[in-house]
Scaffold this active site. Structure first.
Site, short mmCIF file in Angstrom:
data_model
loop_
_atom_site.label_atom_id
_atom_site.label_comp_id
_atom_site.label_asym_id
_atom_site.label_seq_id
_atom_site.Cartn_x
_atom_site.Cartn_y
_atom_site.Cartn_z
N ASN A 12 88.53 21.68 81.49
CA ASN A 12 87.45 20.68 81.64
C ASN A 12 87.69 19.11 81.21
OD1 ASN A 12 85.21 19.59 80.40
ND2 ASN A 12 85.11 20.45 78.29
N LYS A 14 86.01 16.82 80.85
CA LYS A 14 84.89 15.88 79.94
C LYS A 14 84.43 14.57 80.80
CE LYS A 14 87.25 17.96 76.09
NZ LYS A 14 86.98 18.34 74.72
N HIS A 98 78.78 24.14 75.96
CA HIS A 98 80.08 23.39 75.42
C HIS A 98 79.44 22.80 74.10
CE1 HIS A 98 83.33 20.90 74.57
NE2 HIS A 98 84.10 21.81 75.43
N GLU A 100 80.42 20.22 72.73
CA GLU A 100 79.94 18.60 72.88
C GLU A 100 78.41 18.54 73.35
OE1 GLU A 100 83.47 17.34 75.03
OE2 GLU A 100 84.61 18.01 73.16
N GLU A 169 85.55 28.96 71.81
CA GLU A 169 86.20 27.61 71.39
C GLU A 169 85.90 27.19 70.05
OE1 GLU A 169 87.05 25.15 75.29
OE2 GLU A 169 85.08 24.70 74.74
N GLY A 175 90.15 19.35 71.09
CA GLY A 175 90.61 17.97 71.14
C GLY A 175 91.46 17.50 69.82
N SER A 212 92.47 23.06 72.17
CA SER A 212 94.20 22.52 72.07
C SER A 212 94.96 23.44 72.79
CB SER A 212 94.33 22.08 70.76
OG SER A 212 93.67 21.14 70.15
#
Ligand code: PEP
Length: 250
Positions: A12, A14, A98, A100, A169, A175, A212
């Site tokens: 991904n 992003k 996701h 985010e 996740e 991140g 991560s």
């Protein structure tokens, strides 16, 4: 990882990489991954780099997924992109839900509608779920993930199994450089599989871990029996690092 479930490693990106940068990455990646290895590989560029990535990866086994998809076929949805448009730009799949995107307002109901729309259009959908650090500290991870999976699959059916993947996740690991331990990843991915089994054949469902993942921890995470691959953010931006994670999956 089960032998019956072919591992998947998806990167991904992003909001990173222009079309030219994406093309250069894809050319490099194609030269690094072993096309005969028993692992599915995908990159998830921003919308603007889908076509360049798809063109650069033509003739390879590496797939291209979008980072989101809107549930409507067309209409007054400024800034959104439909499944048909993604396919037109060369996408084979899409992430949905996701964390985010959820933080930006995507709801469970939208996630469910997007899973449905993406699969109906012929995309492979990777539906994401995962708890915050507060939820984990409160001991409510199972309850949280169970609700997200149930609500996200509210419009799915058993027939969707070959076009559905779920990525667990934990938000606290995305991140941050803080990775779930293999035990934590296994425990949560097993919950995802059990809940998803209410709708699809859980033994065939691929469940990924994300948070991560890097070349140093990928092998032990993907060795967990209920972890069938990885959704990779930061470490997917460099072709060598991403290819090393793919090699760990294979
Ligand atoms: C992600 O964005 O899905 C992700 C897992 O990011 P990272 O690998 O950087 O934690």
């Amino acid at each position: 990882m089960s032998v019956g479930r072919r591992p998947l490693v998806a990167g991904n990106w992003k909001m990173h990489k222009t079309a030219v940068e994406a093309r250069d990455f894809c050319v490099a990646l194609a030269g690094l991954v072993d096309s005969g290895a028993p692992v599915d590989v995908a990159v998830c560029p921003p919308f603007t780099a889908l076509q360049a990535s798809s063109d650069a990866l033509a003739g390879t086994e590496v797939a291209v997924y979008a980072q989101n998809v809107h549930e409507a076929d067309a209409g007054a949805h400024t800034g959104e992109v439909s499944a048909a448009m993604l396919i037109d730009a060369g996408a084979d799949g899409a992430l949905v839900g996701h964390s985010e995107r959820r933080a930006a307002g995507d709801t469970d109901a939208q996630v469910a509608a997007r899973v449905r729309a993406g699969i109906d259009a012929g995309l492979l959908v990777v539906m994401c779920c995962g708890e915050s650090i507060d939820t984990r500290r409160a001991g409510e991870t199972e309850e949280w993930v169970t609700r997200q999976v149930r609500e996200g699959l509210a419009q799915a059916t058993a027939a969707d199994i070959d076009r559905l993947v779920i990525a667990y996740e934990p938000i606290w690991a995305i991140g941050t450089g803080e990775t779930a331990t293999p035990d934590q990843a296994q425990e949560a991915c097993a919950i995802v599989r059990a809940v998803a089994s209410e709708v699809v054949d859980g033994q065939r469902l691929r469940v990924l871990y994300g948070g991560s993942v890097n070349p140093g921890n990928a092998a032990e995470l993907m060795a967990c029996p209920d972890v069938d691959g990885a959704l990779v953010g930061g470490a997917s931006l460099d072709p060598e690092s991403f290819a090393a994670i793919v090699a760990a999956a294979a």
